[in-house]
Design a protein around this motif. Structure first.
Motif, mmCIF file in Angstrom:
data_model
loop_
_atom_site.group_PDB
_atom_site.id
_atom_site.type_symbol
_atom_site.label_atom_id
_atom_site.label_comp_id
_atom_site.label_asym_id
_atom_site.label_seq_id
_atom_site.Cartn_x
_atom_site.Cartn_y
_atom_site.Cartn_z
ATOM 1 N N ARG A 146 -34.268 38.140 16.998
ATOM 2 C CA ARG A 146 -35.082 39.258 17.454
ATOM 3 C C ARG A 146 -34.351 40.592 17.336
ATOM 4 O O ARG A 146 -34.965 41.631 17.133
ATOM 5 C CB ARG A 146 -35.492 39.029 18.915
ATOM 6 C CG ARG A 146 -36.452 37.862 19.112
ATOM 7 C CD ARG A 146 -36.791 37.702 20.594
ATOM 8 N NE ARG A 146 -37.386 38.908 21.138
ATOM 9 C CZ ARG A 146 -38.677 39.193 21.077
ATOM 10 N NH1 ARG A 146 -39.512 38.352 20.483
ATOM 11 N NH2 ARG A 146 -39.153 40.309 21.614
ATOM 12 N N ASP A 147 -33.022 40.555 17.457
ATOM 13 C CA ASP A 147 -32.254 41.792 17.411
ATOM 14 C C ASP A 147 -32.041 42.313 15.995
ATOM 15 O O ASP A 147 -31.706 43.484 15.802
ATOM 16 C CB ASP A 147 -30.887 41.597 18.080
ATOM 17 C CG ASP A 147 -31.017 41.351 19.578
ATOM 18 O OD1 ASP A 147 -32.013 41.821 20.165
ATOM 19 O OD2 ASP A 147 -30.121 40.693 20.139
ATOM 20 N N GLY A 148 -32.201 41.448 14.998
ATOM 21 C CA GLY A 148 -32.033 41.881 13.620
ATOM 22 C C GLY A 148 -31.454 40.801 12.737
ATOM 23 O O GLY A 148 -31.280 39.651 13.156
ATOM 24 N N ILE A 149 -31.154 41.182 11.523
ATOM 25 C CA ILE A 149 -30.541 40.286 10.538
ATOM 26 C C ILE A 149 -29.105 40.762 10.331
ATOM 27 O O ILE A 149 -28.880 41.888 9.884
ATOM 28 C CB ILE A 149 -31.316 40.318 9.204
ATOM 29 C CG1 ILE A 149 -32.775 39.915 9.431
ATOM 30 C CG2 ILE A 149 -30.653 39.413 8.165
ATOM 31 C CD1 ILE A 149 -33.666 40.146 8.224
ATOM 32 N N ASP A 150 -28.140 39.929 10.671
ATOM 33 C CA ASP A 150 -26.735 40.293 10.610
ATOM 34 C C ASP A 150 -26.134 39.829 9.292
ATOM 35 O O ASP A 150 -26.128 38.624 8.992
ATOM 36 C CB ASP A 150 -25.968 39.682 11.778
ATOM 37 C CG ASP A 150 -26.420 40.243 13.123
ATOM 38 O OD1 ASP A 150 -27.144 41.253 13.126
ATOM 39 O OD2 ASP A 150 -26.047 39.668 14.161
ATOM 40 N N VAL A 151 -25.625 40.784 8.521
ATOM 41 C CA VAL A 151 -25.091 40.493 7.190
ATOM 42 C C VAL A 151 -23.595 40.799 7.170
ATOM 43 O O VAL A 151 -23.156 41.867 7.633
ATOM 44 C CB VAL A 151 -25.812 41.343 6.117
ATOM 45 C CG1 VAL A 151 -25.315 40.979 4.727
ATOM 46 C CG2 VAL A 151 -27.325 41.162 6.214
ATOM 47 N N LEU A 189 -23.202 44.212 9.333
ATOM 48 C CA LEU A 189 -24.315 45.169 9.374
ATOM 49 C C LEU A 189 -25.538 44.475 9.943
ATOM 50 O O LEU A 189 -25.999 43.467 9.406
ATOM 51 C CB LEU A 189 -24.635 45.694 7.970
ATOM 52 C CG LEU A 189 -25.676 46.819 7.941
ATOM 53 C CD1 LEU A 189 -25.083 48.109 8.496
ATOM 54 C CD2 LEU A 189 -26.201 47.057 6.522
ATOM 55 N N ARG A 190 -26.048 45.003 11.038
ATOM 56 C CA ARG A 190 -27.267 44.464 11.652
ATOM 57 C C ARG A 190 -28.460 45.272 11.156
ATOM 58 O O ARG A 190 -28.602 46.455 11.475
ATOM 59 C CB ARG A 190 -27.189 44.512 13.168
ATOM 60 C CG ARG A 190 -28.501 44.114 13.859
ATOM 61 C CD ARG A 190 -28.297 43.850 15.335
ATOM 62 N NE ARG A 190 -27.548 42.604 15.535
ATOM 63 C CZ ARG A 190 -27.094 42.187 16.722
ATOM 64 N NH1 ARG A 190 -27.284 42.938 17.809
ATOM 65 N NH2 ARG A 190 -26.437 41.050 16.820
ATOM 66 N N ALA A 245 -37.573 41.529 13.251
ATOM 67 C CA ALA A 245 -38.253 40.421 13.936
ATOM 68 C C ALA A 245 -39.610 40.140 13.298
ATOM 69 O O ALA A 245 -39.978 38.975 13.062
ATOM 70 C CB ALA A 245 -38.415 40.759 15.419
ATOM 71 N N ASP A 246 -40.376 41.192 12.998
ATOM 72 C CA ASP A 246 -41.687 40.996 12.352
ATOM 73 C C ASP A 246 -41.514 40.420 10.950
ATOM 74 O O ASP A 246 -42.327 39.594 10.509
ATOM 75 C CB ASP A 246 -42.437 42.327 12.290
ATOM 76 C CG ASP A 246 -42.963 42.764 13.647
ATOM 77 O OD1 ASP A 246 -43.052 41.910 14.550
ATOM 78 O OD2 ASP A 246 -43.273 43.961 13.802
ATOM 79 N N TYR A 247 -40.482 40.843 10.256
ATOM 80 C CA TYR A 247 -40.218 40.316 8.916
ATOM 81 C C TYR A 247 -39.926 38.821 8.972
ATOM 82 O O TYR A 247 -40.473 38.036 8.182
ATOM 83 C CB TYR A 247 -39.049 41.070 8.293
ATOM 84 C CG TYR A 247 -38.466 40.423 7.060
ATOM 85 C CD1 TYR A 247 -39.101 40.532 5.828
ATOM 86 C CD2 TYR A 247 -37.278 39.700 7.132
ATOM 87 C CE1 TYR A 247 -38.577 39.938 4.695
ATOM 88 C CE2 TYR A 247 -36.739 39.109 6.005
ATOM 89 C CZ TYR A 247 -37.387 39.220 4.793
ATOM 90 O OH TYR A 247 -36.863 38.629 3.667
ATOM 91 N N LEU A 248 -39.085 38.411 9.909
ATOM 92 C CA LEU A 248 -38.744 36.995 10.022
ATOM 93 C C LEU A 248 -39.953 36.166 10.442
ATOM 94 O O LEU A 248 -40.171 35.056 9.938
ATOM 95 C CB LEU A 248 -37.613 36.823 11.033
ATOM 96 C CG LEU A 248 -36.266 37.426 10.623
ATOM 97 C CD1 LEU A 248 -35.270 37.341 11.768
ATOM 98 C CD2 LEU A 248 -35.714 36.735 9.379
#
Length: 308
Positions: free
Chosen positions: A269-274, A281-282, A297-300
């Motif tokens: 929910r907080d983001g995608i961590d790369v 990078l979140r 979150a909407d993308y996932l």
């Protein structure tokens, strides 16, 4: 006073309003109408639209250089200007033009000179991680943003501030600075021109869309700054999760890891961590091809729904 105003993009519009507040602007110069947008229809600049609405005559010469531009220079000379105000005009003013107005030419520049001379000072300041910037009222000379500074105002750059947000704040601050300078000039107190220091010169080169691609081997801090700087244009982009994504919002996490740069460490929910060359990078806001910016979150959720 008789003022000529020269500017083109949205950034210059607040300054035009400030210069025209007392009906002293006798003409506005802006770049010729050009194709823009998806339909590539010929479009007038924001400055031209504002000038027309204010009833100010508009002139749009292709340039002022060379013998072929003599008519353009003669037309400006015939206006008998006391001052030429230039704000993001986008055309080079030769010395023959700078010498026409009684008080020369003032330029509103979006940085604290001599740092970030050039075309993209707002974005380059954010990209470099600067925490403070401002606007200068500069007396123009032949060099690129090398003239002496008459007035300046500074402001802090927000930790999450984007290029678009800082653009709007500096546009308003530039209009305030110009208004202050014009008020002094009307009162007979021409602001003192202080030469720029030789130390601390940097150049803000024009933005190139090719710069938008994120290099995961760089540090997360550098990438987060680029994401902020390039929003709303050209917008950072990356190949991630098997598709090309545009990255509108991201923050750097000071976190060590043992995976390859560009690999996804976690998603939620907080983001995608790369994983990056240094740190993580979140990604918080992104855009799929043909879509609109959405939260991570909407993308996932959309991907899970599609897979299901």
């Amino acid at each position: 006073m008789r003022i000529i105003f020269a500017g083109t993009p949205e950034f210059a519009v607040p300054s035009l309003r400030a210069a025209a507040a007392r009906n002293e602007v006798v003409a506005v110069y802006t770049q010729p109408d050009r194709p823009a947008g998806r339909g590539r229809g010929v479009t007038a600049s924001p400055v031209k639209l504002e000038a027309v609405q204010c009833g100010i005559p508009v002139l749009q010469p292709d340039n002022f250089k060379g013998a072929e531009a003599r008519d353009a220079r003669d037309a400006m000379r015939a206006l008998e200007p006391d001052l030429l105000v230039v704000v993001a005009y986008g055309l080079i003013m030769p010395q023959a033009v700078l010498d026409i107005p009684t008080h020369g030419c003032w330029n509103v520049h979006a940085s604290l000179l001599p740092r970030w001379r050039g075309a993209a000072p707002i974005q380059r300041a954010i990209q470099a991680g600067d925490t403070r910037t401002g606007v200068c009222l500069m007396q123009m000379e032949k060099g690129l943003d090398t003239g002496p500074v008459r007035l300046s105002l500074a402001l802090d750059i927000g930790a999450d501030e984007t290029g678009g947000q800082l653009h709007d704040r500096l546009a308003a601050l530039g209009a305030q600075l110009l208004s202050d300078g014009l008020g002094l000039l009307r009162a007979g107190f021409k602001p003192v021109a202080s030469p720029q220091p030789a130390a601390g010169v940097t150049y803000a080169h024009k933005l190139d869309k090719a710069e938008a691609k994120l290099d995961w081997t760089q540090s997360a801090t550098l990438l987060a700054n680029k994401v902020r700087a390039f929003n709303p244009w050209p917008v950072a982009e990356a190949r991630l999760l098997d598709e090309r994504l545009r990255i509108h919002g991201a923050v750097a996490l000071d976190e060590s890891h043992a995976i390859s740069p560009g690999d996804v460490l976690r998603m939620g929910r907080d983001g995608i961590d790369v994983a990056c060359g240094e740190g993580v990078l979140r990604i918080r806001t992104l855009q799929r091809e043909g879509g609109k910016p959405i939260t991570a979150a909407d993308y996932l959720n959309a991907r899970r729904h599609h897979a299901g």
